[in-house]
Enzyme design. Structure first.
Site, PDB file in Angstrom:
ATOM      1  N   ASP A   1       9.785  51.864  -7.658  1.00 21.71           N
ATOM      2  CA  ASP A   1       8.779  51.994  -8.782  1.00 21.71           C
ATOM      3  C   ASP A   1       9.328  53.040  -9.951  1.00 21.71           C
ATOM      4  O   ASP A   1       8.639  53.846 -10.353  1.00 21.71           O
ATOM      5  CB  ASP A   1       7.406  52.221  -8.376  1.00 21.71           C
ATOM      6  CG  ASP A   1       6.501  52.081  -9.587  1.00 21.71           C
ATOM      7  OD1 ASP A   1       6.927  51.638 -10.547  1.00 21.71           O
ATOM      8  OD2 ASP A   1       5.123  52.331  -9.290  1.00 21.71           O
TER       9      ASP A   1
ATOM     10  N   HIS B   1       0.094  44.616  -9.258  1.00 18.87           N
ATOM     11  CA  HIS B   1      -0.463  46.120  -9.337  1.00 18.87           C
ATOM     12  C   HIS B   1      -1.888  46.048  -8.899  1.00 18.87           C
ATOM     13  O   HIS B   1      -2.580  45.592  -9.610  1.00 18.87           O
ATOM     14  CB  HIS B   1       0.006  46.731 -10.782  1.00 18.87           C
ATOM     15  CG  HIS B   1      -0.400  47.923 -10.519  1.00 18.87           C
ATOM     16  ND1 HIS B   1       0.493  49.027 -10.972  1.00 18.87           N
ATOM     17  CD2 HIS B   1      -1.718  48.674 -10.533  1.00 18.87           C
ATOM     18  CE1 HIS B   1      -0.108  50.231 -10.932  1.00 18.87           C
ATOM     19  NE2 HIS B   1      -1.477  49.976 -10.657  1.00 18.87           N
TER      20      HIS B   1
HETATM   21  O1  DOR Z   1       2.643  55.163 -12.620  1.00 16.81           O
HETATM   22  C1  DOR Z   1       2.923  54.344 -12.977  1.00 16.81           C
HETATM   23  N1  DOR Z   1       3.930  54.191 -13.999  1.00 16.81           N
HETATM   24  N2  DOR Z   1       2.446  53.253 -12.650  1.00 16.81           N
HETATM   25  C2  DOR Z   1       2.748  51.777 -13.230  1.00 16.81           C
HETATM   26  O2  DOR Z   1       2.032  51.025 -12.640  1.00 16.81           O
HETATM   27  C3  DOR Z   1       3.609  51.870 -14.249  1.00 16.81           C
HETATM   28  C4  DOR Z   1       4.738  53.132 -14.360  1.00 16.81           C
HETATM   29  C5  DOR Z   1       5.216  52.939 -15.666  1.00 16.81           C
HETATM   30  O3  DOR Z   1       5.913  52.236 -16.415  1.00 16.81           O
HETATM   31  O4  DOR Z   1       5.471  54.311 -16.188  1.00 16.81           O
HETATM   32 ZN    ZN Z   2       5.509  49.962 -11.664  1.00 16.96          ZN
END
Ligand code: DOR
Ligand code: ZN
Length: 417
Positions: A285, A173
């Site tokens: 994601d 990341h």
């Molecule tokens: O927006 C995000 N949410 N970016 C991340 O790196 C983690 C993720 C989360 O786990 O909610």
């Molecule tokens: Zn992530």
């Protein structure tokens, strides 16, 4: 000798859609051809059979955050979106950053998976790397804080030099917090200014300059420039559907808050050019937060949005509009992510697992949150066109048919096979 099972369907091969028979024995594809002798035949003649999707970046939230999602609901959501393999990220509570934490997670979730899965280990303690190596499908390195994940305790240079990650996937990341600005985060536009593109590109530059025996994979790149930097260094990288389809001027409020942030429309359009080439991994994601989590005002809202179920359906609907090629969707959602981890998945080809999803390409629907299966109960893609699968097969057995999950909890930990 006749094969156990044959499936008549259309497949994408060499950029063309062809009618074939896919023979399956013991859960694996044993032959693909025009006419094959099989004991039993399933007819999906007018459907497109795609390899089961492989989503290498999801947050299934178990343990510790199961009010947002759990392994059962998250993998069910994956299956309904044509994805039969997911990789789970380690920013759970507690973090999956030691061998014992991976074992404990597996104990909790192993029997509840509706699709095959791998568990990531979080890189933070150099001494744990060797112990995690036999258990983890890959490693995650956070360069900045984000939901429930502290930044790595040791600098990335030290972590990436461990010989125990030699040849293994390390997903990074990449955002460098020293470039974040300190304004109050009141809307999507400001969120983009705070966690800006420079913070991302500087982190990408730094990571790519490190000599490491690992296979570096850059998560959720938001700009064409970053993607090109990765390509130049022959590093794999992920693009999310939300960073190509959504932007910081949209009226999404906290539901559009994600790290790294949604960028400007022109930036998203340029990133889409990379996706069109078919030479990127599309990962969702999938980061579900409940409606309540997202309702406390923009500045305190957690970042992240769901996406495991809409990843392939959105892209297939775009392919039907000629915005990109079906072959590119298949490569980016199935084959490239499977190949990165050396999995026998992601292709309709002899020797590969018989993971497949069957799509009626005429059946374009508008996404509504109530159709989806994540616990979180919302989607940033409300009203977008999508093509969901009519049936899904995992290692030779149908798991979804007629809109129902007909075979549950048959997912396997890929590290154990
Ligand atoms: O927006 C995000 N949410 N970016 C991340 O790196 C983690 C993720 C989360 O786990 O909610
Ligand atoms: Zn992530």
């Amino acid at each position: 000798m006749a094969h156990e099972l044959g499936i008549r369907a259309k497949i994408i091969r060499g950029g063309q859609i062809q009618k074939v028979c896919i023979a399956i024995d013991k859960g694996r594809i044993s032959e693909v051809g025009a006419d094959i002798n099989c004991d039993k035949v399933m007819h999906f003649d007018d459907y497109l059979a795609m390899p089961g999707g492989v989503d290498i970046h999801t947050h299934m939230r178990e343990p510790g955050l199961t009010h947002k999602e759990n392994f059962y609901s998250g993998t069910k959501s994956a299956a309904f979106g044509g994805t039969t393999t997911v990789m789970d990220m380690p920013n759970t509570v507690p973090a999956t950053d030691s061998a014992s934490a991976i074992r404990e997670k597996l104990e909790l979730v192993g029997e509840n998976a509706n699709v095959d899965f791998g568990l990531f280990g979080q890189l933070s303690d150099v001494d744990e790397i060797e112990k995690m190596a036999p258990l983890a499908i890959g490693f995650k390195l956070f360069m900045s804080e984000t939901t429930s994940a502290g930044a790595a305790a040791s600098p990335p240079e030290i972590l990436l030099n461990s010989r125990h990650i030699s040849g293994r996937v390390v997903t990074v990341h990449a955002e460098d917090p020293s470039h974040f600005s300190a304004e109050e985060c009141t809307d999507l536009h400001r969120h983009n200014l705070i966690r800006n593109m420079k913070a991302e590109s500087e982190a990408v530059r730094r990571i790519l300059s490190i000599e490491t025996p690992a296979k570096l994979n850059l998560a959720h790149l938001t700009t064409r420039e970053c993607a090109e930097m990765a390509q130049k260094r022959k590093s794999s990288f992920e693009i999310t559907p939300h960073h190509i389809l959504l932007d910081d001027a949209m009226n999404l409020g906290p539901f559009g808050k994600v790290n790294p942030p949604l960028r400007k429309k022109q930036v998203a359009e340029k990133l889409f050019e990379i996706a069109k080439t078919g030479r990127a991994i599309i990962a969702s994601d999938h980061a579900p937060h409940t409606l309540q989590d997202k309702s406390g005002g923009f500045s305190v809202s957690p970042s992240g949005m769901p996406g495991v179920e809409t990843r392939i359906p959105l892209l297939l609907a775009m392919a039907e509009k000629n915005l990109l090629k079906h072959q590119a969707v298949q490569d980016m959602c199935c084959q490239l992510p499977a190949d990165l981890f050396g999995l026998r998945k992601g292709r309709i080809q002899q020797g590969y697992d018989a993971d497949m999803a069957f799509y009626d390409l005429q059946n374009v629907v508008k996404i509504e949150a109530r159709m989806l299966h994540s616990k979180c109960g919302w989607t940033p893609f409300e009203g977008y066109d999508a093509i969901f699968p009519a049936g899904v097969m995992l290692r030779g057995s149908m798991i979804i048919r007629g809109g129902q999950l007909i075979l549950e909890k048959t997912g396997m930990n890929l590290k154990a096979v």
